[in-house]
Design an enzyme around this catalytic site. Structure first.
Site, PDB file in Angstrom:
ATOM      1  N   HIS A 243       0.888  -1.283   0.266  1.00 10.77           N
ATOM      2  CA  HIS A 243      -0.255   0.264   0.100  1.00 10.77           C
ATOM      3  C   HIS A 243       0.732   1.283  -0.133  1.00 10.77           C
ATOM      4  CE1 HIS A 243      -4.196  -0.738   0.696  1.00 10.77           C
ATOM      5  NE2 HIS A 243      -3.778  -1.946   0.550  1.00 10.77           N
ATOM      6  N   ASP A 535      -6.682  14.613 -13.940  1.00 10.95           N
ATOM      7  CA  ASP A 535      -7.039  16.253 -13.456  1.00 10.95           C
ATOM      8  C   ASP A 535      -6.047  16.541 -12.818  1.00 10.95           C
ATOM      9  OD1 ASP A 535      -9.014  16.881 -10.557  1.00 10.95           O
ATOM     10  OD2 ASP A 535      -8.617  18.125 -12.732  1.00 10.95           O
ATOM     11  N   ASP A 575     -26.125  15.708 -17.730  1.00 10.20           N
ATOM     12  CA  ASP A 575     -26.011  17.698 -17.777  1.00 10.20           C
ATOM     13  C   ASP A 575     -25.143  17.693 -16.815  1.00 10.20           C
ATOM     14  OD1 ASP A 575     -28.242  20.708 -17.496  1.00 10.20           O
ATOM     15  OD2 ASP A 575     -26.876  19.764 -18.545  1.00 10.20           O
ATOM     16  N   ASP A 579     -19.162  24.108 -19.451  1.00  3.51           N
ATOM     17  CA  ASP A 579     -18.659  24.739 -20.158  1.00  3.51           C
ATOM     18  C   ASP A 579     -17.303  23.890 -21.082  1.00  3.51           C
ATOM     19  OD1 ASP A 579     -18.894  27.440 -17.491  1.00  3.51           O
ATOM     20  OD2 ASP A 579     -20.238  26.982 -19.257  1.00  3.51           O
ATOM     21  N   SER A 581     -16.749  20.730 -19.711  1.00  3.80           N
ATOM     22  CA  SER A 581     -15.718  20.606 -18.905  1.00  3.80           C
ATOM     23  C   SER A 581     -16.664  19.543 -18.290  1.00  3.80           C
ATOM     24  CB  SER A 581     -15.429  20.854 -17.738  1.00  3.80           C
ATOM     25  OG  SER A 581     -13.537  21.508 -18.366  1.00  3.80           O
TER      26      SER A 581
END
Lengths: 608, 205
Positions: A243, A535, A575, A579, A581
């Site tokens: 881990h 990200d 939805d 914009d 992203s």
């Protein structure tokens, strides 16, 4: 029933009556004892079954984890083959260059406000800092990121100078204590220190890895261990577990804990003996967001060769078993199983007496196998659930036999009766199993229907068990568990659809195919990890284009047969497009399992 | 479960102690199969399948129960867990009967481990012959009532301890504590056995 009324008989009971009375009492006692022993045995078995379920699912998830690692390796290797419209995505993933920023550069970015009333460490660290931290963490304070960074840089510096193997000396007057997995369970560490004393020159410790993930105090444990290590570098030994790995942390909770506790979003993991990784750092100016990640997997690190990486996996993932020889660890998907002959061979070769390892949760906190040559020690009590297992630590020195100490943390001042504890972990285990089933519903039904020639909706126990094992890939005692999962008729045949009755995956949008919902639900942990990696600025948003590209790559590697257009449509309908992203956390959160008889609306979705 | 060494003098077989009690002999008792208190017995155990299929299913069920305790995955279990395994399969041998069963499945020279190859045939026969049937709820209730001749509806803690640890096949301290933790009503320090039995039955079903 005509029990003679003793009161009617007065004092002059004959000895024959007395004998008869005591004989009856004896027989009644036998009945009760017999019944109780049967009941008690069944309770213990139920507890053991629950543990088996937890463990099977955990290992199956670990398989998934290694599969994900392979996915990244696959992408890395095929970098040059990626079609031209995908380059943006892959650059985002792999293109971030490693900048060796200075320690001071990072520390210079952070200021400790005057309002900070948490623990303040003084470098160079001394044992008072250990006490300070422990007291602070007992009061649930959080160590400021500045100190965290300092500790990490310092630890990294010291560790980098140490060899992969450390030798330590013991004697009957200087025993060493060995602890196993802690997994973020701070109370267990506190208990060990309370019972066994704090680390010091005369009280050395070895911690066998897996300090983080799953429990909610991974950071605190790490800080205490690292600070103790810095104060006593020759007497507190830290070994790496599976881990201690960036990707594992994303799945199993350490990353999430950090993001939650440290709004500065620092992710740090310096190297620990037995690794060959390096720091990957990024800096987002203006908001003082610092992200440091140690990529320990072979796919990201260029310092480990493939062979070295395989060796590391073997060391960190393997389990001892009774069968002789060495063969792939199919349960975990990585490492191997090794038999007593292998143990003997290796121990003899290096003139060692025994192997003390961890990595596997044991009901008693420890287990001895391979003729006393292999000891497994596990120090996180209640690992799966309250009541699931004890924790243990070992004290030993050269020339003496090891001594084992067991414990179990409980919130209450006294234990609930056994049957209540067993009920709790059993329900929890069955719940997890049902969620597993529902995530493979389409495949399961297909397998059942294949065997159900008459289309009766029923299968024999053997047929049902066979399909369950095959589709879910879990080696469990299906026959014994069947009563919890499905309904059986008086002939002993199973109504296989009954297994899906009281649980379903919430459909985020009505007009979507069940198979798509199931697939996303099933891979949600993997998808979350992948999205988190894309990200890079931790905004929670990735572009729609990246989202689609990632899905396509994922789909091809995992051989998932879902139409691209369906997936697109799903994202559109949900939805979540902001914009251009997509908020992928919202996306994934929308897929959760509903248990019909829950009072809460949402089940525990254990997202990394 | 620890397999106690039952003193050989207490050689009660089930038949003997049934007939001694002032309530119906086994012949009058309802069929335990339909009144089982254990889910282990429910669902497909005694079915209308042909015998070969039934035996195959027994084998699988026995294997499952065995494997859960086979920690090293080498088809052996610690002898101290055999009692638990047998009971988990729905059988209720007395300690004496268990002792005999273990002797049957042990090696010539006992190693402390029981191998599956020896366990399977013995256990299959036990299941086929429906040996060591579990005790129905009402018999259990009557047993408690025998110990409570004044019909108070409860036993005091001391009384239960005395009976369980001095009579029959005595409980170990651990077993006694375990039973008390669930059975005892802490306010009155007594065991309301009817409620206790009901609670245990619900728990298993």
């Amino acid at each position: 029933m005509n029990t003679p009324n003793l009161e009617d008989m007065g004092c002059g009971t004959s000895s024959a009556t007395k004998d008869k009375k005591s004989e009856k009492a004896l027989k009644a006692a036998l009945v009760i004892q017999n019944w109780y022993r049967g009941y008690s045995a069944r309770l213990k078995t139920r507890q053991r079954y629950a543990l088996t379920i937890f463990q099977s699912i955990e290992y199956a998830d670990e398989q998934g984890q290694l599969q994900l690692s392979n996915f990244f390796s696959f992408m890395l290797e095929n970098y040059t083959n990626v079609p031209e419209k995908e380059p943006g995505l892959v650059t985002r993933l792999f293109g971030s260059s490693i900048q060796d920023k200075d320690r001071q550069d990072y520390l210079g970015l952070i200021e400790i406000p005057d309002s900070y009333c948490g623990p303040r460490l003084q470098f160079p660290l001394t044992f008072t800092d250990i006490d300070l931290l422990i007291e602070a963490f007992k009061q649930q304070q959080i160590l400021h990121a500045y100190y965290v960074l300092e500790v990490l840089f310092e630890t990294k510096k010291v560790l980098q100078q140490m060899p992969n193997f450390t030798h330590t000396n013991t004697s009957p007057s200087k025993e060493i204590t060995i602890c196993g997995d802690l997994h973020g369970k701070l109370d267990d560490l506190f208990l060990i220190f309370y019972k066994n004393g704090l680390p010091s020159v005369t009280n050395p410790y070895v911690f066998n890895g897996d300090f983080v993930d799953r429990g909610k105090n991974s950071m605190e444990i790490l800080m205490i261990l690292f600070v103790s290590f810095l104060v006593y570098p020759n007497d507190l030994h830290l070994n790496r577990g599976n881990h201690e790995d960036f990707m594992m942390n994303m799945r199993y909770g350490f990353t999430k804990e950090i993001l939650h506790k440290y709004k500065m979003r620092s992710v740090l993991m310096p190297p620990i003996p037995m690794d060959g990784d390096r720091a990957e750092k990024k800096n987002k100016l203006g908001t003082a967001t610092v992200a440091l990640g140690i990529r320990t997997s072979g796919s990201f690190s260029e310092q480990l060769t493939k062979q070295e990486w395989e060796q590391v996996i073997d060391i960190l993932w393997s389990d001892p078993r009774g069968k002789r020889g060495c063969y792939p660890n199919t349960n975990r998907g990585g490492g191997c199983y090794f038999g007593p002959d292998i143990t003997s061979k290796i121990l003899n070769k290096y003139q060692l007496k025994m192997l003390v390892r961890s990595h596997e949760c044991k009901p008693e906190g420890y287990e001895i196998c391979h003729d006393g040559k292999v000891i497994t020690v596990f120090s996180a009590s209640n690992y799966y659930e309250e009541g699931s297992n004890r924790g243990a630590y070992i004290r030993m020195s050269s020339g003496t036999t090891p001594r084992f100490f067991q414990y179990q943390i409980t919130k209450a001042t006294c234990f609930r009766p056994l049957y209540q504890r067993v009920n709790a972990i059993e329900s929890s285990a069955i719940r997890m199993l049902k969620e597993r089933m529902i995530s493979r519903k389409t495949d399961l039904i297909r397998a059942f229907q294949l065997q159900d020639r008459n289309k009766s909706g029923k299968l024999s126990m053997g047929q049902w068990a066979f399909s369950m094992e095959n589709v879910l890939g879990l080696n469990l005692p299906w026959r014994s568990l069947s009563s919890h999962l499905v309904t059986t008729d008086k002939d002993g045949n199973i109504d296989y659809m009954s297994g899906f009755q009281d649980v379903h995956i919430q459909k985020p949008v009505k007009e979507v195919q069940s198979s798509l919902i199931e697939t996303v639900y099933r891979y949600r942990s993997d998808l979350q990890i992948i999205f988190n990696i894309i990200d890079s600025d931790h905004s929670g948003l990735i572009s729609m284009e990246e989202f689609r590209s990632m899905w396509r790559l994922f789909k091809s590697h995992y051989s998932v047969h879902i139409d691209d257009s369906q997936f697109d449509e799903l994202a559109e309908r949900m939805d979540l497009n902001k914009d251009g992203s997509i908020d992928f956390n919202e996306f994934l959160k929308a897929f959760y399992v509903v248990h019909k008889f829950d009072q809460l609306n949402k089940s525990d979705t254990k997202l990394a | 479960t620890v397999a106690h060494q039952v003193p050989l003098s207490k050689g009660f077989s089930r038949q003997e102690y049934w007939s001694g009690l002032p309530f119906p002999s086994p012949g009058d008792l309802p069929n335990p199969g339909t009144e089982s208190t254990s889910p282990a017995l429910a669902g497909g155990f005694f079915t209308t399948e042909p015998p070969e299929v039934a035996v195959a299913e027994f084998h699988k069920k026995i294997k499952e129960a065995f494997e859960v305790f086979d920690h090293e995955s080498n088809n052996t279990v610690d002898v101290r867990e055999v009692g638990t395994i047998i009971r988990s399969l729905g059988c209720c041998p007395s300690e004496g009967e268990l002792h005999d069963l273990i002797a049957e499945v042990e090696e010539e020279e006992p190693t402390g481990y029981i191998r599956f190859e020896k366990f399977l045939p013995v256990m299959t026969e036990v299941l086929l012959e429906r040996r060591y049937r579990p005790i129905p709820e009402d018999i259990l209730l009557r047993a408690f009532e025998v110990l409570d001749p004044a019909k108070r509806g409860f036993l005091s803690k001391d009384e239960l301890i005395k009976y369980m640890t001095e009579e029959g096949e005595p409980f170990s301290q651990e077993e006694m504590e375990e039973m008390l933790s669930a059975a005892i009503d802490p306010e009155s320090n007594s065991i309301h056995y009817k409620d206790y039995i009901t609670m245990m039955v619900i728990d298993e079903n």
